[in-house]
Design an enzyme around this catalytic site. Structure first.
Site, PDB file in Angstrom:
ATOM      1  N   THR A 191      42.728  37.568  45.418  1.00  0.00           N
ATOM      2  CA  THR A 191      43.759  38.442  44.843  1.00  0.00           C
ATOM      3  C   THR A 191      45.165  37.864  45.024  1.00  0.00           C
ATOM      4  O   THR A 191      45.476  37.288  46.055  1.00  0.00           O
ATOM      5  CB  THR A 191      43.660  39.814  45.537  1.00  0.00           C
ATOM      6  OG1 THR A 191      42.363  40.333  45.282  1.00  0.00           O
ATOM      7  CG2 THR A 191      44.699  40.779  45.026  1.00  0.00           C
TER       8      THR A 191
ATOM      9  N   GLY B  24      42.237  39.644  54.067  1.00  0.00           N
ATOM     10  CA  GLY B  24      42.117  40.006  55.481  1.00  0.00           C
ATOM     11  C   GLY B  24      41.964  38.782  56.353  1.00  0.00           C
ATOM     12  O   GLY B  24      41.517  37.726  55.879  1.00  0.00           O
TER      13      GLY B  24
ATOM     14  N   GLU C 200      37.138  46.068  45.953  1.00  0.00           N
ATOM     15  CA  GLU C 200      35.869  45.646  45.322  1.00  0.00           C
ATOM     16  C   GLU C 200      35.680  46.250  43.930  1.00  0.00           C
ATOM     17  O   GLU C 200      34.585  46.662  43.567  1.00  0.00           O
ATOM     18  CB  GLU C 200      34.665  46.005  46.225  1.00  0.00           C
ATOM     19  CG  GLU C 200      34.663  45.351  47.583  1.00  0.00           C
ATOM     20  CD  GLU C 200      34.626  43.830  47.524  1.00  0.00           C
ATOM     21  OE1 GLU C 200      34.249  43.277  46.485  1.00  0.00           O
ATOM     22  OE2 GLU C 200      34.999  43.203  48.529  1.00  0.00           O
TER      23      GLU C 200
END
Lengths: 658, 658
Positions: free
Chosen positions: A138, A177, A421
């Site tokens: 992303t 993350g 997701e």
């Protein structure tokens, strides 16, 4: 000592709680293994979450890293392995706040997208945590539309390297993350350029921090994206690349390779890739969605039999709030949904296991159906469960709003599942596309996948129910759901065709139908969920009262859906106004029936007090005591400099006046 | 420089934004005053909220106290007074995080419930902040049901004192703002006992902390209740009393007095008390509900024209997400609701001003209607607006989930409004009780208050609309709403009577109807909101395009409500299936129309960038730049001890392997 208002609820259970727990776990042996894992984890003070609600984002991150490192040791100590039966219970037992979750995605992406050589090099290092991986897909300006990613990777034949760049701010990687502070490596998705020609998005392993002193590597700008609504423990990060060079071998090359001379070779099937996304969507349902929903139901329902407020009957003591019809109507449908989603999750898991076996035999026929179901159910279950947790929170009034109730953090966490997701609206439109396609095929007499064969069977008809008890027949309500799904799909297909026939471009026509397409996709998933719940109940053993209570919950789930979406059922007169009144009556009757077993039904979820981490939801129901004792430990009860600085000057000369 | 994707939206506004702002403010002069206040506050660095999303609960509290103390100085400096025209804009300009809000409630309760002597003693001290007050009503075990409070105040004739006690843990005061750390005094509500006889709940002024050194007074246990979902700046507190003695003069005694000999005297009317609660519910709508809703709309809509994702048309650049029908369907109804609620708030304010004037003339006739309306509208507006803010948050995808978007804190704040000042379900049932009573009266030919005269006019009939444009006629949709409200009220009244006639006790029958009573109360408020919006539009000036665009929003608000609650309109065939399809078509058409003016419609709310405090919602739309710059300042970008402690030992010996 258990609060007597809670204890009395358990004495009248109509079924065997332990048997229901075993059913949920998939057998008594699974229950035993799960409890052993929970016990081992929760008795270890390193894994304590007790102070979680008092900690800052920095403290949460530190704790998460500490736990992740300790977990390695613990697994070794306990003899748990990634392929062992205990593994799937570890994450649930930890209740989050553990770092390196993206490290797993890093490993999975190498396993799936990497060549054998790449796997042999990276996976052992990653398994031993000798590097920390992340997954950088992303970007600030790009999420769902992967083709729009802007990061570039230009192949330099002279040096046999790829040169990675972030051409502008919207191309900055954002959200990954473990990347903000921990990761040493990441898989970067970038547009591949060879000789000035773009070959689309490809994955590259990039080192971003030194293994020696953890400083950022040359050309790398990276950091933490700051505070979020939850996930304080995770260092979601940003990443900017400036002429960062990686060797040719760092492009993951199971499916695509760049040869030394710059030749681009595509090999093997990319369909498996498509299947990976699908699996992730299904796998998150259990831990990230069902667990928070079940916890929220447990907390809110236990609290609702301990909390007494106002009088239901003049002259009596104040009533348990769960005895009010409005409170039942808030909580019991959420409890029914938790069970409904548990069973549909089992159905999806089985379907996926079957799909996986087929794929290993190079049969990809099930993929479109699996993709459509995983997209639709991910969206419907996350959406419904998020709303349910919010209802549970609000149903606990003021105390639900305290972090110590555990409900705010369940809500803020589950909310994210609607976004990550695959954003839910996008996913529902993918399901809708599949449904429209199947509907067209079915209308033309062509074969369609098993879950949508009903699309071929257009029968106008009317609901045959004659009295309110008829609405407790699964075939009556399942048919009603099927009818609505089919009507919404067929009418939207008709609208689409009308628009196209009257000259609209296909993409314009599609956009003009999207609100209705989303409704149709939801109706389809709702139908499948009800049908699966009813079929599951049918097959349950009748002993120990399990089938009886599950049948009630199935009825409640189904009738709640009709009651709350009355318009869809009334629209073409399939259900008449008089029948809708029967639905309402049956639905309200069921609330009173299930209310009696509400506490045993949440007890069956078998959460420990440590798992719930809630002042309202503990097994013993000592709510007020727990709130008070816990609140006293809050850092806000330490001396504040505000007194000396601001209050003292105000207050000091008031003394003489009083 | 303004993002060109945002700038282009402003060039095509169909109306004059400045004129609409003036309409919202109640005149151009009000706009001028408001802007001056905002400018004065926001240019003062003490009032900055820039670091808010990075601060701990303790830091937020410190800042709030600092601001509250500074505000006193500022008001003096600027010549603002509590009765001046600027006063009402101060709180909005501060965007929260200011302490001593409960101090105001402390003052109000003394003004309303105190004798002239008590007012003369306490109000000047409180006005000058020479003591800090709070308001201790709610207890750990008691919220909505005031009669159930357990704190006791026993009159001791010998010493002419009241002795206050917290007899058990559920009686502990819990939640009062400003009490956890700041307050020196509070108004405690306790059961009054004289000679062993209980006289019910009464208010007592109790000192809880020393004015000299802020230590807790003898017999007082108090502290902060710890972390909450929002309101970090507020020290919500707990309070336990053990034989705390206050002089007889400390019982607030405008309406009730205990004479030195222990005689209990009730004097004056307590109805005004009832009116106070009513006013609080109405007054919170503007600052605590409409402002967050309008901010959320501004942020989400501006972001949705800057964010581009996927292609709507093949070959073109990625589309603004607001060009997708599904995104319009998420956001534009929330925008319409913000306007609808603004206008109904004006209506309620006017009604209350009128009610207040009547009450001053000792005419209490309007009280039941005012109470019913304030309860119902508080519940409906807070519920709807909370859902709306959540929709805005989710409509911004991942970035909406970052605290830096401003949306999470708007959501967690507005959520509380569903719970405080009367839990929504309880309030709706109060409205329902009024409606049932009025319906019975109307059926018996008796007169009823103005807002419910429609209850007398039962006409079966059908909706006369013939094509989709008929649904843009306010009388068509207003009548449909009226019909539904009336049908739900009358059918629930009938169910109630049936139950009672077949032998159910009145309270049992009531409980069995509460789910439907809540629906009826909501339908009534929805009807009044639509009717008021339509009537407001009717009266607007046609110049500058204002009436035209407000008419569109009114239509959208009304049709969205029918589309989303189709079952209620279809149930008895008042609206036919064919007509419902017209509603859907008209509704979807309107989305495309209003989408063109979406940005000007949020610009008209006239929030400054500092008020929004959002990386996504700034006036210039430089979203990605702002997110990046702001995130870099996060404390999570400081060096973490986790590296030295946990990561270094893992990583150090990997070097040789790569």
């Amino acid at each position: 000592s258990v609060n007597p208002d809670l204890a009395s609820e358990r004495q009248t259970a109509s079924f065997c709680v332990e048997k229901l727990t075993a059913l949920l776990d998939g057998g008594a042996e699974q229950t035993r293994i799960r409890r052993a894992v929970v016990e081992a984890i929760q008795s270890d003070p390193v894994f304590s979450t007790e102070n979680q609600y008092f900690q800052t984002q920095n403290e949460r991150y530190e704790a998460a890293v500490r736990k992740a490192v300790h977990l390695q040791k613990k697994m070794h100590e306990m003899g748990w392995t990634e392929n062992g039966p205990e593994y799937k219970y570890i994450y649930r037992a930890l209740s989050g706040d553990v770092a390196f979750l993206l490290h797993r995605v890093f490993m999975r992406s190498i396993s799936v997208l990497g060549s054998d050589k790449q796997i042999a090099k990276w996976i052992p290092l990653a398994t031993q945590l000798r590097l920390i991986g992340s997954y950088a897909q992303t970007e600030l300006g790009h999420g769902t539309y992967l083709q729009g990613l802007e990061t570039t990777a230009v192949f330099d034949i002279a040096t046999q390297e790829f040169i990675l760049n972030t051409p502008k701010i919207s191309a900055m990687k954002w959200w990954p993350g473990d990347m903000g502070r921990s990761a040493t490596h990441t898989v970067v998705f970038a547009q591949l350029y060879i000789h000035g020609k773009c070959y689309g998005i490809h994955p590259f392993i990039v080192q971003i921090r030194s293994l020696e002193d953890h400083s950022l590597c040359p050309g790398i700008t990276a950091g933490d994206i700051g505070p979020k609504m939850n996930f304080e423990a995770i260092d979601n990060g940003y990443l900017m690349l400036k002429n960062v060079r990686v060797p040719r071998e760092n492009m993951l090359s199971k499916f695509c390779e760049v040869r030394p001379d710059g030749t681009y070779v595509r090999q093997g099937s990319q369909k498996i890739n498509y299947f990976t996304m699908t699996t992730v969507r299904i796998s998150l349902i259990s831990d990230e969605v069902l667990t928070p929903l079940m916890k929220a139901c447990t907390i809110a329902i236990r609290y609702s039999v301990v909390r007494r407020q106002s009088k239901l009957k003049p002259g009596e003591q104040e009533a348990k709030i769960l005895d009010y019809q409005t409170q039942q109507e808030k909580l019991l449908p959420q409890l029914a949904a938790a069970y409904a989603f548990h069973f549909i999750n089992n159905y999806l898991q089985e379907l996926f296991d079957r799909g996986y076996r087929e794929i290993q035999r190079k049969n990809f026929d099930m993929l479109p159906e699996l993709h459509a179901l995983s997209s639709g159910f991910k969206a419907v279950i996350t959406h419904h469960s998020t709303a349910a947790v919010e209802i549970c929170l609000r149903a606990c009034g003021g105390h639900g709003y305290s972090l110590l109730s555990g409900l705010p953090s369940l809500y803020t966490k589950i909310l994210a599942s609607c976004i990550y997701e695959g954003e839910n609206t996008i996913l529902l439109l993918q399901t809708a596309r599949f449904l429209i396609k199947c509907f067209m095929a079915a209308s033309a007499g062509q074969p369609v996948p098993p879950s949508v064969t009903y699309l071929a069977a257009v029968k106008p008809g009317k609901c045959p129910a004659k009295n309110k008890s008829d609405f407790l027949s699964p075939h009556i309500y399942t048919e009603a759901y099927q009818h609505v799904a089919l009507r919404l799909i067929s009418s939207t297909a008709a609208k689409l065709q009308d628009l196209i026939q009257s000259g609209a471009k296909k993409y314009d026509a599609w956009n003009q139908c999207t609100v209705q397409l989303v409704q149709a996709a939801k109706a389809h998933c709702h139908y499948i969920t009800v049908k699966n719940f009813a079929e599951t109940v049918e097959k349950l053993e009748t002993k120990a009262g399990i089938q009886r209570i599950m049948k009630h919950l199935c009825d409640l789930f189904a009738l709640h859906g009709i009651f709350s979406n009355a318009g869809a059922f009334l629209h073409d007169g399939y259900v008449s106004a008089a029948q809708m009144d029967m639905v309402t009556a049956s639905y309200l009757d069921l609330l009173a029936v299930i209310r009696k077993d509400a506490v045993p039904l949440v007890d069956a979820f078998d959460f420990t007090d440590k798992s719930l981490n809630s002042a309202l939801g503990s097994y013993d129901g000592q709510v007020y005591q727990r709130l008070y004792e816990w609140a006293q430990k809050s850092p806000t009860n330490k001396m504040s400099p505000a007194y000396e600085r601001y209050l003292k000057p105000l207050l000091h000369n008031t003394l003489s006046k009083l």
